[in-house]
Design an enzyme around this catalytic site. Structure first.
Site, PDB file in Angstrom:
ATOM      1  N   GLY A  14      15.864 -35.126  85.661  1.00  0.00           N
ATOM      2  CA  GLY A  14      16.486 -36.377  86.075  1.00  0.00           C
ATOM      3  C   GLY A  14      15.589 -37.597  86.081  1.00  0.00           C
ATOM      4  O   GLY A  14      15.816 -38.523  86.862  1.00  0.00           O
ATOM      5  N   ARG A  67      35.429 -24.171  78.774  1.00  0.00           N
ATOM      6  CA  ARG A  67      34.785 -25.490  78.824  1.00  0.00           C
ATOM      7  C   ARG A  67      35.742 -26.507  79.428  1.00  0.00           C
ATOM      8  O   ARG A  67      35.348 -27.378  80.200  1.00  0.00           O
ATOM      9  CB  ARG A  67      34.374 -25.932  77.416  1.00  0.00           C
ATOM     10  CG  ARG A  67      33.124 -25.224  76.925  1.00  0.00           C
ATOM     11  CD  ARG A  67      32.388 -26.048  75.915  1.00  0.00           C
ATOM     12  NE  ARG A  67      33.122 -26.178  74.671  1.00  0.00           N
ATOM     13  CZ  ARG A  67      32.848 -27.073  73.738  1.00  0.00           C
ATOM     14  NH1 ARG A  67      31.882 -27.943  73.909  1.00  0.00           N
ATOM     15  NH2 ARG A  67      33.543 -27.105  72.630  1.00  0.00           N
ATOM     16  N   MET A  92      23.147 -31.338  79.402  1.00  0.00           N
ATOM     17  CA  MET A  92      22.957 -30.453  78.253  1.00  0.00           C
ATOM     18  C   MET A  92      24.193 -29.625  77.891  1.00  0.00           C
ATOM     19  O   MET A  92      24.066 -28.534  77.343  1.00  0.00           O
ATOM     20  CB  MET A  92      21.754 -29.521  78.498  1.00  0.00           C
ATOM     21  CG  MET A  92      20.454 -30.250  78.730  1.00  0.00           C
ATOM     22  SD  MET A  92      20.000 -31.360  77.362  1.00  0.00           S
ATOM     23  CE  MET A  92      19.419 -30.160  76.172  1.00  0.00           C
ATOM     24  N   ASN A 109      25.336 -42.229  76.503  1.00  0.00           N
ATOM     25  CA  ASN A 109      24.346 -41.146  76.485  1.00  0.00           C
ATOM     26  C   ASN A 109      23.016 -41.694  75.988  1.00  0.00           C
ATOM     27  O   ASN A 109      22.990 -42.668  75.230  1.00  0.00           O
ATOM     28  CB  ASN A 109      24.823 -40.050  75.521  1.00  0.00           C
ATOM     29  CG  ASN A 109      23.850 -38.881  75.435  1.00  0.00           C
ATOM     30  OD1 ASN A 109      23.371 -38.380  76.458  1.00  0.00           O
ATOM     31  ND2 ASN A 109      23.537 -38.439  74.222  1.00  0.00           N
ATOM     32  N   HIS A 111      19.594 -40.458  73.872  1.00  0.00           N
ATOM     33  CA  HIS A 111      19.137 -39.394  72.976  1.00  0.00           C
ATOM     34  C   HIS A 111      17.709 -39.729  72.518  1.00  0.00           C
ATOM     35  O   HIS A 111      17.436 -40.872  72.138  1.00  0.00           O
ATOM     36  CB  HIS A 111      20.080 -39.312  71.761  1.00  0.00           C
ATOM     37  CG  HIS A 111      19.705 -38.223  70.827  1.00  0.00           C
ATOM     38  ND1 HIS A 111      19.955 -36.891  71.110  1.00  0.00           N
ATOM     39  CD2 HIS A 111      19.067 -38.247  69.636  1.00  0.00           C
ATOM     40  CE1 HIS A 111      19.489 -36.152  70.114  1.00  0.00           C
ATOM     41  NE2 HIS A 111      18.953 -36.950  69.215  1.00  0.00           N
ATOM     42  N   VAL A 146      28.723 -34.951  68.194  1.00  0.00           N
ATOM     43  CA  VAL A 146      27.527 -34.946  69.046  1.00  0.00           C
ATOM     44  C   VAL A 146      26.512 -35.976  68.549  1.00  0.00           C
ATOM     45  O   VAL A 146      26.143 -35.970  67.368  1.00  0.00           O
ATOM     46  CB  VAL A 146      26.899 -33.529  69.066  1.00  0.00           C
ATOM     47  CG1 VAL A 146      25.569 -33.538  69.811  1.00  0.00           C
ATOM     48  CG2 VAL A 146      27.857 -32.550  69.720  1.00  0.00           C
ATOM     49  N   ASP A 147      26.098 -36.885  69.414  1.00  0.00           N
ATOM     50  CA  ASP A 147      25.092 -37.920  69.124  1.00  0.00           C
ATOM     51  C   ASP A 147      25.522 -38.843  67.977  1.00  0.00           C
ATOM     52  O   ASP A 147      24.686 -39.323  67.212  1.00  0.00           O
ATOM     53  CB  ASP A 147      23.725 -37.285  68.805  1.00  0.00           C
ATOM     54  CG  ASP A 147      23.229 -36.404  69.944  1.00  0.00           C
ATOM     55  OD1 ASP A 147      23.477 -36.742  71.103  1.00  0.00           O
ATOM     56  OD2 ASP A 147      22.584 -35.377  69.655  1.00  0.00           O
ATOM     57  N   ALA A 175       9.629 -44.938  76.923  1.00  0.00           N
ATOM     58  CA  ALA A 175      10.527 -45.930  76.301  1.00  0.00           C
ATOM     59  C   ALA A 175      11.969 -45.714  76.777  1.00  0.00           C
ATOM     60  O   ALA A 175      12.708 -46.678  76.993  1.00  0.00           O
ATOM     61  CB  ALA A 175      10.440 -45.827  74.778  1.00  0.00           C
TER      62      ALA A 175
END
Ligand code: GRF
Length: 197
Positions: A14, A67, A92, A109, A111, A146-147, A175
């Site tokens: 976190g 899920r 995750m 999000n 990444h 995803v991403d 960063a």
């Protein structure tokens, strides 16, 4: 000034959550943290959030048979806390289209790569293997791929001679901690402007 109710979803230490919580202590920040959720009950970030005075709940994916049922439980907690915007911060679990649609335009999000390069895992090792001279991180809207969602902001760092995946990860993480609060604020201002129009 209106401030959106923010939920941060985590799975582990976190540190990005921490950078967001610190940023929200500024009165002018366009979101206020209301809830931290983790899919892992032992995520160190849960205690860090509680120490910050934020309600922190574990919704363990292992306790649900699918899920979607796991996500419905998260969704109920988010609705109960009147959440306006979600920041995924080291969360995750891949989210189903059901959940992504529910939060479309309200979930972002971070990444650890310069997307579209290196979606998925092991980003730093892949950047080093490719011989890249630059690495970085991306904050993006969450979409079904995803991403893959639209990019809100990126930060770049150099790759240095002798870097390992760990040394590069540490440089990128610094960063991330600068980028994420700025990008979340940009996203919140967009959401607020959209609500007003
Ligand atoms: C960060 O590198 C983030 O970009 C990735 O997972 C890591 C989480 O780290 N999605 P932390 O839990 O925020 O310290």
């Amino acid at each position: 000034m209106s401030r959106l109710n923010l939920a941060i979803l985590i799975s582990g230490r976190g540190s990005n959550m921490d950078s967001l919580l610190r940023a929200t202590t500024e009165d002018a920040y366009p979101a206020k943290p209301v809830l931290v959720l983790s899919n892992k009950a032992d995520a160190p970030g849960l205690d860090a959030a509680r120490a910050f005075g934020i309600e922190a709940l574990a919704v363990s994916h292992k306790q649900y048979e699918s899920r979607e049922s796991f996500e419905r439980a998260m969704h109920e907690a988010l609705e109960a806390h009147k959440i306006d915007v979600i920041a995924l911060a080291g969360f995750m679990r891949v989210l189903t289209p059901w959940f992504v649609k529910r939060w479309s335009g309200r979930m972002i999000n971070i990444h650890p790569s310069l997307l579209p390069a290196y979606p998925g895992l092991n980003t730093h090792a892949r950047a080093l293997e490719a011989g890249d001279s630059e690495a970085g991180c991306t904050v993006h809207w969450v979409s079904e791929g995803v991403d893959e969602g639209d990019i809100i902001g990126q930060a770049r760092v150099p790759v240095k001679a002798g870097d390992t995946p760990d040394t590069l990860a540490a440089r990128v993480l610094k960063a991330e901690h600068r980028l994420y609060p700025e990008a979340l604020a940009d996203a919140c201002r967009l959401i607020i402007a959209r609500q007003a129009s």
